[in-house]
Design a protein around this motif. Structure first.
Motif, PDB file in Angstrom:
ATOM      1  N   ILE A 120      38.962  51.123  20.082  1.00  0.00           N
ATOM      2  CA  ILE A 120      39.598  52.211  20.832  1.00  0.00           C
ATOM      3  C   ILE A 120      39.540  51.909  22.332  1.00  0.00           C
ATOM      4  O   ILE A 120      40.529  52.074  23.050  1.00  0.00           O
ATOM      5  N   GLY A 121      38.393  51.440  22.821  1.00  0.00           N
ATOM      6  CA  GLY A 121      38.248  51.145  24.242  1.00  0.00           C
ATOM      7  C   GLY A 121      39.231  50.076  24.707  1.00  0.00           C
ATOM      8  O   GLY A 121      39.884  50.222  25.750  1.00  0.00           O
ATOM      9  N   VAL A 122      39.355  49.009  23.926  1.00  0.00           N
ATOM     10  CA  VAL A 122      40.288  47.938  24.302  1.00  0.00           C
ATOM     11  C   VAL A 122      41.729  48.461  24.277  1.00  0.00           C
ATOM     12  O   VAL A 122      42.523  48.185  25.182  1.00  0.00           O
ATOM     13  N   GLN A 165      44.457  48.569  27.383  1.00  0.00           N
ATOM     14  CA  GLN A 165      45.812  48.001  27.298  1.00  0.00           C
ATOM     15  C   GLN A 165      46.863  49.026  27.703  1.00  0.00           C
ATOM     16  O   GLN A 165      47.742  48.758  28.517  1.00  0.00           O
ATOM     17  N   GLN A 166      46.772  50.228  27.120  1.00  0.00           N
ATOM     18  CA  GLN A 166      47.819  51.227  27.354  1.00  0.00           C
ATOM     19  C   GLN A 166      47.729  51.833  28.760  1.00  0.00           C
ATOM     20  O   GLN A 166      48.754  52.164  29.356  1.00  0.00           O
ATOM     21  N   ARG A 214      38.698  41.636  30.668  1.00  0.00           N
ATOM     22  CA  ARG A 214      38.892  41.094  32.022  1.00  0.00           C
ATOM     23  C   ARG A 214      40.255  40.401  32.094  1.00  0.00           C
ATOM     24  O   ARG A 214      40.989  40.549  33.060  1.00  0.00           O
ATOM     25  N   GLN A 215      40.603  39.672  31.020  1.00  0.00           N
ATOM     26  CA  GLN A 215      41.934  39.036  30.967  1.00  0.00           C
ATOM     27  C   GLN A 215      43.060  40.060  31.002  1.00  0.00           C
ATOM     28  O   GLN A 215      44.146  39.783  31.494  1.00  0.00           O
ATOM     29  N   LEU A 216      42.799  41.239  30.459  1.00  0.00           N
ATOM     30  CA  LEU A 216      43.829  42.285  30.469  1.00  0.00           C
ATOM     31  C   LEU A 216      44.034  42.851  31.878  1.00  0.00           C
ATOM     32  O   LEU A 216      45.058  43.459  32.143  1.00  0.00           O
ATOM     33  N   PRO A 265      47.352  38.789  25.686  1.00  0.00           N
ATOM     34  CA  PRO A 265      46.012  38.214  25.801  1.00  0.00           C
ATOM     35  C   PRO A 265      44.973  39.324  25.929  1.00  0.00           C
ATOM     36  O   PRO A 265      45.243  40.340  26.556  1.00  0.00           O
ATOM     37  N   GLY A 266      43.831  39.127  25.322  1.00  0.00           N
ATOM     38  CA  GLY A 266      42.812  40.156  25.408  1.00  0.00           C
ATOM     39  C   GLY A 266      42.798  41.078  24.222  1.00  0.00           C
ATOM     40  O   GLY A 266      41.913  41.898  24.079  1.00  0.00           O
TER      41      GLY A 266
END
Ligand SMILES: [Zn+2]
Length: 347
Positions: free
Chosen positions: A182-184, A188-189, A212-214, A315-316
């Motif tokens: 959920i956190g990732v 992203q969003q 970090r890549q995001l 990525p990420g």
């Protein structure tokens, strides 16, 4: 068929032979392609005393149960009265079934239906070769999205709903505690929506590298001392608009309240591991909002589905390990031991 079953209200899960699901009017049978193991399922696997005393009462009375609620597959059979689905359709399953007649269901919020049924909890789920579900709970997988990636839609929809509840606007500066699925998805969003993610706190270095890549500005390991001190150093002088708590770590809320600017918002999503205590007078003086989120609205589910083609190869994206359903018991053991990877079971 073979399935992973919660047999009794105690720790564990079992891989067993079970009868094939029965096709009822208004339902379809899905041949399962992929089914993710979620945090709530790890809690059901562990079945601690606290879990038994808390959210597990309904499920305790309904065992044995085939678990699994984050899944995708192919329609294998269509029941009487279903005219908008065909065998062979690629679908993802929305796992919350509302009664269809209450105030919450009328508002598109089956997540708050008082007679809510969750597939994999109160009805048999997707850790099996086949699963029978109401036709209204299956959604076509968008063109260009792999069926196995569509199985990850559930945490993505919870993230979409959380951003809506938090009222996040372009240009706002936010933080996220917890870098699970959920956190990732939230990160992203939020970035797609034009917010700046100033920090993410997590335990797993692979996931922190991924976010970090995001584009997350500061990633903070929860393994190296108390993250709240580092957060005060970073943001004590320049406070944030909103902070999302997805880790279930209660002290994260106190940290969030201290880092929010006036009229800032703390959005609580994680299942808290202990009671929350705080002096809320400073929060009142700054008119902070403490908001909570449970699952997702149907509108957020549809919005997340429409975003899926845009993010699935970004990525990420969360590291995923695909495991045959037959090895599901071992995957649960690994997930419960804290391995920082999302497991997806495939019959
Ligand atoms: Zn209802």
């Amino acid at each position: 068929m073979r399935a992973l079953i919660k047999e009794s209200p105690q720790p564990g899960i079992a891989y067993r032979d079970v009868p094939d699901p029965e096709l009822k009017p208004g339902h379809v049978i899905v041949r399962v392609k992929s089914c993710g193991i979620s945090g709530s399922e790890i809690a059901r696997y562990r079945w601690t005393d606290a879990y038994h005393a808390g959210g597990a009462k309904d499920m305790s009375r309904q065992l044995p149960r085939i678990m699994g609620h984050e899944f995708s597959g192919t329609i294998a059979a269509v029941g009487p009265g279903v005219d908008n689905r065909s065998t062979g359709d690629l679908v993802v399953i929305q796992s919350v079934i509302g009664c269809g007649g209450c105030e919450s269901c009328d508002a598109g919020l089956p997540n708050h239906c008082t007679n809510r049924v969750t597939i994999g909890v109160n009805a048999d789920g997707g850790f099996a070769e086949y699963c029978a579900v109401p036709a209204s709970n299956v959604y076509a997988v968008p063109a260009g999205v792999a069926l196995e990636n569509a199985a990850l839609l559930q945490p993505f929809a919870i993230a979409a709903y959380s951003l809506e509840i938090g009222g996040i606007r372009p240009g706002e500066r936010i933080g996220v505690w917890g870098v699970g699925a959920i956190g990732v998805s939230l990160i992203q969003q939020a970035i797609i929506g034009g917010a700046t993610v100033e920090f993410a706190v997590g335990r797993d270095h692979g996931r922190l590298d991924a976010v970090r890549q995001l584009g997350v500005r500061h990633t903070i390991s929860a393994n190296d001392g108390d993250p709240s001190r580092r957060l005060v150093e970073l943001f004590g002088g320049q406070k944030l608009d909103a902070i999302f708590e997805v880790s279930g770590h209660t002290p994260a809320i106190n940290s969030a309240l201290s880092l929010l600017k006036r009229r800032g918002r703390a959005i609580l999503i994680g299942n808290l591991q202990e009671p929350f205590k705080a002096d809320l007078l400073p929060a009142i003086m700054d008119q902070l909002s403490i908001l909570t989120v449970r699952t997702y609205s149907l509108a957020a589910w549809r919005r997340a589905l429409s975003l899926l083609p845009r993010v699935q190869n970004q990525p990420g994206t969360l590291p995923v390990e695909r495991v045959p359903l037959a090895e599901g018991v071992a995957a649960f053991q690994r997930a419960a031991s804290g391995e920082g990877i999302k497991f997806v079971l495939e019959p």
